[in-house]
Scaffold this motif. Structure first.
Motif, PDB file in Angstrom:
ATOM      1  N   HIS A 271      -3.537  37.178  20.311  1.00 41.56           N
ATOM      2  CA  HIS A 271      -4.192  35.930  20.667  1.00 41.56           C
ATOM      3  C   HIS A 271      -3.846  35.670  22.127  1.00 41.56           C
ATOM      4  O   HIS A 271      -2.668  35.539  22.476  1.00 41.56           O
ATOM      5  CB  HIS A 271      -3.679  34.810  19.763  1.00 41.56           C
ATOM      6  N   ARG A 272      -4.845  35.625  22.990  1.00 44.54           N
ATOM      7  CA  ARG A 272      -4.601  35.503  24.428  1.00 44.54           C
ATOM      8  C   ARG A 272      -3.729  34.303  24.770  1.00 44.54           C
ATOM      9  O   ARG A 272      -2.852  34.379  25.625  1.00 44.54           O
ATOM     10  CB  ARG A 272      -5.915  35.440  25.196  1.00 44.54           C
ATOM     11  N   GLY A 273      -3.938  33.183  24.105  1.00 42.77           N
ATOM     12  CA  GLY A 273      -3.132  31.987  24.372  1.00 42.77           C
ATOM     13  C   GLY A 273      -1.670  32.188  24.025  1.00 42.77           C
ATOM     14  O   GLY A 273      -0.787  31.712  24.739  1.00 42.77           O
ATOM     15  N   ALA A 274      -1.404  32.895  22.940  1.00 43.92           N
ATOM     16  CA  ALA A 274      -0.020  33.163  22.548  1.00 43.92           C
ATOM     17  C   ALA A 274       0.656  34.089  23.551  1.00 43.92           C
ATOM     18  O   ALA A 274       1.814  33.872  23.923  1.00 43.92           O
ATOM     19  CB  ALA A 274       0.025  33.777  21.148  1.00 43.92           C
ATOM     20  N   VAL A 275      -0.066  35.105  23.998  1.00 43.40           N
ATOM     21  CA  VAL A 275       0.486  36.031  24.998  1.00 43.40           C
ATOM     22  C   VAL A 275       0.764  35.284  26.292  1.00 43.40           C
ATOM     23  O   VAL A 275       1.826  35.441  26.898  1.00 43.40           O
ATOM     24  CB  VAL A 275      -0.464  37.228  25.241  1.00 43.40           C
ATOM     25  N   ALA A 276      -0.166  34.449  26.716  1.00 41.32           N
ATOM     26  CA  ALA A 276       0.018  33.673  27.946  1.00 41.32           C
ATOM     27  C   ALA A 276       1.240  32.759  27.828  1.00 41.32           C
ATOM     28  O   ALA A 276       2.026  32.642  28.772  1.00 41.32           O
ATOM     29  CB  ALA A 276      -1.232  32.852  28.246  1.00 41.32           C
ATOM     30  N   SER A 277       1.429  32.156  26.663  1.00 40.21           N
ATOM     31  CA  SER A 277       2.581  31.278  26.455  1.00 40.21           C
ATOM     32  C   SER A 277       3.895  32.065  26.515  1.00 40.21           C
ATOM     33  O   SER A 277       4.860  31.621  27.148  1.00 40.21           O
ATOM     34  CB  SER A 277       2.456  30.581  25.101  1.00 40.21           C
ATOM     35  N   ILE A 278       3.923  33.227  25.879  1.00 41.57           N
ATOM     36  CA  ILE A 278       5.117  34.075  25.909  1.00 41.57           C
ATOM     37  C   ILE A 278       5.441  34.484  27.345  1.00 41.57           C
ATOM     38  O   ILE A 278       6.595  34.398  27.784  1.00 41.57           O
ATOM     39  CB  ILE A 278       4.926  35.311  25.009  1.00 41.57           C
ATOM     40  N   LEU A 279       4.437  34.928  28.071  1.00 41.59           N
ATOM     41  CA  LEU A 279       4.670  35.351  29.456  1.00 41.59           C
ATOM     42  C   LEU A 279       5.154  34.189  30.316  1.00 41.59           C
ATOM     43  O   LEU A 279       6.091  34.352  31.102  1.00 41.59           O
ATOM     44  CB  LEU A 279       3.400  35.972  30.042  1.00 41.59           C
ATOM     45  N   GLU A 280       4.530  33.022  30.176  1.00 46.03           N
ATOM     46  CA  GLU A 280       4.939  31.862  30.975  1.00 46.03           C
ATOM     47  C   GLU A 280       6.376  31.441  30.657  1.00 46.03           C
ATOM     48  O   GLU A 280       7.152  31.143  31.562  1.00 46.03           O
ATOM     49  CB  GLU A 280       3.982  30.687  30.758  1.00 46.03           C
ATOM     50  N   GLN A 281       6.736  31.419  29.377  1.00 35.48           N
ATOM     51  CA  GLN A 281       8.112  31.075  29.004  1.00 35.48           C
ATOM     52  C   GLN A 281       9.094  32.074  29.605  1.00 35.48           C
ATOM     53  O   GLN A 281      10.172  31.697  30.069  1.00 35.48           O
ATOM     54  CB  GLN A 281       8.266  31.058  27.487  1.00 35.48           C
ATOM     55  N   HIS A 282       8.720  33.336  29.589  1.00 35.62           N
ATOM     56  CA  HIS A 282       9.594  34.369  30.143  1.00 35.62           C
ATOM     57  C   HIS A 282       9.722  34.207  31.658  1.00 35.62           C
ATOM     58  O   HIS A 282      10.824  34.244  32.197  1.00 35.62           O
ATOM     59  CB  HIS A 282       9.054  35.759  29.796  1.00 35.62           C
ATOM     60  N   TRP A 283       8.593  34.020  32.333  1.00 33.63           N
ATOM     61  CA  TRP A 283       8.612  33.907  33.789  1.00 33.63           C
ATOM     62  C   TRP A 283       9.373  32.678  34.264  1.00 33.63           C
ATOM     63  O   TRP A 283      10.009  32.700  35.310  1.00 33.63           O
ATOM     64  CB  TRP A 283       7.195  33.917  34.339  1.00 33.63           C
ATOM     65  N   ARG A 284       9.316  31.594  33.500  1.00 36.59           N
ATOM     66  CA  ARG A 284      10.045  30.371  33.878  1.00 36.59           C
ATOM     67  C   ARG A 284      11.520  30.443  33.502  1.00 36.59           C
ATOM     68  O   ARG A 284      12.288  29.562  33.874  1.00 36.59           O
ATOM     69  CB  ARG A 284       9.402  29.157  33.219  1.00 36.59           C
ATOM     70  N   GLY A 285      11.910  31.473  32.750  1.00 37.69           N
ATOM     71  CA  GLY A 285      13.301  31.620  32.347  1.00 37.69           C
ATOM     72  C   GLY A 285      13.687  30.784  31.145  1.00 37.69           C
ATOM     73  O   GLY A 285      14.870  30.621  30.854  1.00 37.69           O
ATOM     74  N   GLU A 286      12.710  30.243  30.437  1.00 37.86           N
ATOM     75  CA  GLU A 286      12.982  29.415  29.261  1.00 37.86           C
ATOM     76  C   GLU A 286      13.407  30.256  28.062  1.00 37.86           C
ATOM     77  O   GLU A 286      14.166  29.792  27.216  1.00 37.86           O
ATOM     78  CB  GLU A 286      11.749  28.601  28.893  1.00 37.86           C
ATOM     79  N   GLN A 287      12.877  31.456  27.973  1.00 44.18           N
ATOM     80  CA  GLN A 287      13.131  32.338  26.839  1.00 44.18           C
ATOM     81  C   GLN A 287      13.056  33.780  27.336  1.00 44.18           C
ATOM     82  O   GLN A 287      12.218  34.100  28.173  1.00 44.18           O
ATOM     83  CB  GLN A 287      12.061  32.102  25.766  1.00 44.18           C
ATOM     84  N   ASN A 288      13.923  34.621  26.827  1.00 43.85           N
ATOM     85  CA  ASN A 288      13.877  36.040  27.195  1.00 43.85           C
ATOM     86  C   ASN A 288      13.014  36.775  26.177  1.00 43.85           C
ATOM     87  O   ASN A 288      13.464  37.086  25.085  1.00 43.85           O
ATOM     88  CB  ASN A 288      15.278  36.637  27.255  1.00 43.85           C
TER      89      ASN A 288
END
Length: 73
Positions: free
Chosen positions: A28-45
């Motif tokens: 799901h593109r939205g889920a992938v985008a959310s995972i990537l954004e969380q990773h890039w912001r350092g919120e979640q590895n």
């Protein structure tokens, strides 16, 4: 891998996982985008999940066009 995905490989991830992924709607593109954004912001590895999606996307781009032809009869 964590830092690599946040810096040098970020453009590759954006291109392969956000811009027209070819995995036939497996993600799901939205889920992938959310995972990537969380990773890039350092919120979640999410490096291991991202690595898995990246590997599947690259595999799919290489083998999907000939997938039926490579299966045994």
């Amino acid at each position: 891998i964590d830092l690599w995905f946040r810096a040098e490989l970020r453009p590759l991830l954006e291109d392969l996982l956000l811009d027209q992924p070819r995995t036939g709607g497996l993600y799901h593109r939205g889920a992938v985008a959310s995972i990537l954004e969380q990773h890039w912001r350092g919120e979640q590895n999410w490096c291991y999940a991202i690595w898995t999606m990246l590997a599947l996307e690259l595999f799919w781009r290489k083998w999907q066009p000939s997938w039926p032809d490579t299966l045994p009869a």
